[in-house]
Design an enzyme around this catalytic site. Structure first.
Site, PDB file in Angstrom:
ATOM      1  N   ASP A   1      -4.642   3.596  -2.157  1.00  0.00           N
ATOM      2  CA  ASP A   1      -5.691   4.194  -1.701  1.00  0.00           C
ATOM      3  C   ASP A   1      -5.978   5.410  -1.914  1.00  0.00           C
ATOM      4  OD1 ASP A   1      -5.856   2.512   0.211  1.00  0.00           O
ATOM      5  OD2 ASP A   1      -3.683   3.165   1.150  1.00  0.00           O
TER       6      ASP A   1
ATOM      7  N   MET B   1      -8.855   8.586  -0.631  1.00  0.00           N
ATOM      8  CA  MET B   1      -9.565   8.710   0.332  1.00  0.00           C
ATOM      9  C   MET B   1      -9.930  10.946  -0.197  1.00  0.00           C
ATOM     10  SD  MET B   1      -7.050   7.734   3.494  1.00  0.00           S
ATOM     11  CE  MET B   1      -6.292   6.435   3.538  1.00  0.00           C
TER      12      MET B   1
ATOM     13  N   ASP C   1      -7.353  -5.938   4.272  1.00  0.00           N
ATOM     14  CA  ASP C   1      -6.242  -4.668   4.585  1.00  0.00           C
ATOM     15  C   ASP C   1      -6.350  -3.810   6.138  1.00  0.00           C
ATOM     16  OD1 ASP C   1      -5.518  -2.293   3.403  1.00  0.00           O
ATOM     17  OD2 ASP C   1      -6.763  -1.404   2.314  1.00  0.00           O
TER      18      ASP C   1
ATOM     19  N   HIS D   1      -8.148   1.927  -4.430  1.00  0.00           N
ATOM     20  CA  HIS D   1      -9.088   1.084  -2.771  1.00  0.00           C
ATOM     21  C   HIS D   1     -10.052   2.720  -2.799  1.00  0.00           C
ATOM     22  CE1 HIS D   1      -9.458   0.288   1.895  1.00  0.00           C
ATOM     23  NE2 HIS D   1     -10.380   0.838   1.031  1.00  0.00           N
TER      24      HIS D   1
ATOM     25  N   MET E   1     -12.074   5.068  -1.643  1.00  0.00           N
ATOM     26  CA  MET E   1     -12.210   5.319   0.635  1.00  0.00           C
ATOM     27  C   MET E   1     -12.907   7.165  -0.201  1.00  0.00           C
ATOM     28  SD  MET E   1      -9.763   4.313   2.632  1.00  0.00           S
ATOM     29  CE  MET E   1      -9.186   3.975   1.087  1.00  0.00           C
TER      30      MET E   1
ATOM     31  N   SER F   1       0.945  -0.683   0.171  1.00  0.00           N
ATOM     32  CA  SER F   1      -0.003   0.216   0.301  1.00  0.00           C
ATOM     33  C   SER F   1       0.617   1.782  -0.032  1.00  0.00           C
ATOM     34  CB  SER F   1      -0.944   0.074   1.573  1.00  0.00           C
ATOM     35  OG  SER F   1      -1.524   1.036   1.623  1.00  0.00           O
TER      36      SER F   1
ATOM     37  N   HIS G   1      -1.508  -1.489  -4.598  1.00  0.00           N
ATOM     38  CA  HIS G   1      -2.993  -0.846  -3.390  1.00  0.00           C
ATOM     39  C   HIS G   1      -2.491   0.482  -3.529  1.00  0.00           C
ATOM     40  CE1 HIS G   1      -6.095  -1.589  -1.253  1.00  0.00           C
ATOM     41  NE2 HIS G   1      -5.374  -0.352  -0.111  1.00  0.00           N
TER      42      HIS G   1
ATOM     43  N   MET H   1     -11.599  -4.956   4.927  1.00  0.00           N
ATOM     44  CA  MET H   1     -11.219  -4.386   5.808  1.00  0.00           C
ATOM     45  C   MET H   1     -10.902  -4.892   7.422  1.00  0.00           C
ATOM     46  SD  MET H   1     -10.177  -0.927   3.821  1.00  0.00           S
ATOM     47  CE  MET H   1      -9.244  -0.794   5.406  1.00  0.00           C
TER      48      MET H   1
HETATM   49  C1  DX5 Z   1      -6.263   2.113   5.939  1.00  0.00           C
HETATM   50  C2  DX5 Z   1      -6.259   1.795   4.083  1.00  0.00           C
HETATM   51  C3  DX5 Z   1      -4.637   0.653   4.257  1.00  0.00           C
HETATM   52  C4  DX5 Z   1      -4.032   1.004   4.440  1.00  0.00           C
HETATM   53  C5  DX5 Z   1      -2.451  -0.060   5.428  1.00  0.00           C
HETATM   54  O1  DX5 Z   1      -7.406   2.771   5.375  1.00  0.00           O
HETATM   55  O2  DX5 Z   1      -6.915   1.482   3.571  1.00  0.00           O
HETATM   56  O3  DX5 Z   1      -4.739   0.375   2.265  1.00  0.00           O
HETATM   57  O4  DX5 Z   1      -2.476   1.442   3.961  1.00  0.00           O
HETATM   58  O5  DX5 Z   1      -1.542   0.747   6.233  1.00  0.00           O
HETATM   59  P1  DX5 Z   1      -0.765  -0.878   7.936  1.00  0.00           P
HETATM   60  O6  DX5 Z   1      -0.750  -1.931   6.151  1.00  0.00           O
HETATM   61  O7  DX5 Z   1      -0.005   0.101   8.076  1.00  0.00           O
HETATM   62  O8  DX5 Z   1      -2.174  -0.795   8.088  1.00  0.00           O
HETATM   63 ZN    ZN Z   2      -6.376   0.580   1.207  1.00  0.00          ZN
END
Ligand code: DX5
Ligand code: ZN
Length: 224
Positions: free
Chosen positions: A35, A37, A176, A66, A68, A8, A33, A137
């Site tokens: 993210d 947001m 994740d 991903h 969000m 990620s 991956h 999650m």
């Molecule tokens: C959190 C993200 C993850 C995050 C995971 O909301 O969706 O992808 O980067 O990070 P770690 O592996 O540090 O928990």
């Molecule tokens: Zn994620």
């Protein structure tokens, strides 16, 4: 199904993103991956379609997005145009998750649904025959470096059982949040196939290659 390790990039060094992506690619990452947001659906902000486009220029590995965000439909085409391979949408982020999944598929990308820790699997069961992936999650979304929620192992197990009982359901199970050398084995044993890891891979002392190899071996071993 084979084990896939998905770094990620939220935990990569943002000022050296290209360096970190190239290093993770070389170290054996199976998929990246990313993210996205929006500061509304989750209390944090991160990458946009232009980051996906930049990533596409430096790696040939699949890019999983991903999402969000509120109103994810508006960003499906932009991220696919930018080079996304899989688009993962939170069941909680839209009133019409079936339509959103259909939309992703209509642009030729792989589609996945994401469930927050508090969302029951029953909410997304009707999607099982049409999705390629389901992301469970294992922390509340929004930030890297959080602690794995232990109760999620049972949820993954139940999901794997549901998958095995229906012949037309052959999606991959992804986890994740809080995935590291202590938590990956239980997730793999429970049935997970794709393992997202951010802080464990990018903030650790040992090299990326060793960390990827270590968690991959643990997952493979747990699945046997
Ligand atoms: C959190 C993200 C993850 C995050 C995971 O909301 O969706 O992808 O980067 O990070 P770690 O592996 O540090 O928990
Ligand atoms: Zn994620």
């Amino acid at each position: 199904m084979t084990v896939k390790i998905a770094p990620s990039i939220l935990s990569a060094d943002i000022m050296n993103l290209e360096r970190d992506v190239r290093a993770a690619d070389k170290a054996g990452a199976d998929v990246f991956h990313i993210d996205m947001m929006d500061g509304n659906f989750v209390p944090n902000m991160s990458f946009s379609p232009s980051v996906v486009e930049g990533m596409r220029r430096v790696t040939d590995k699949p890019l999983d997005i991903h999402m969000m965000m509120e109103n994810p439909d508006a960003y499906i085409k932009p991220v696919i145009d930018a080079g996304a391979d899989t688009v993962l949408i939170h069941a909680e982020s839209t009133q019409h998750i079936y339509r959103s999944i259909d939309l992703v598929k209509s642009y030729g990308a792989r589609a996945g649904v994401v469930v927050n820790p508090g969302t029951p699997l029953e909410t997304v069961k009707e999607l099982f025959p049409i999705i390629d992936q389901i992301l469970v999650m294992t922390v509340n979304p929004g930030f890297g470096g959080q602690k794995f929620i232990p109760g999620m192992t049972k949820k993954i197990q139940r999901l794997d059982q549901l998958r095995q009982t229906a012949a037309d359901d052959n999606f991959e199970i992804e986890v994740d949040g809080g995935i590291n050398a202590d938590t990956i084995s239980q997730c793999a044993r429970a049935g997970a196939d794709i393992f997202v890891a951010g802080s464990y891979l990018f903030n650790g002392e040992a090299g990326l290659e060793k960390r990827i190899d270590d968690i991959r071996s643990l997952a493979v071993e747990a699945k046997q």
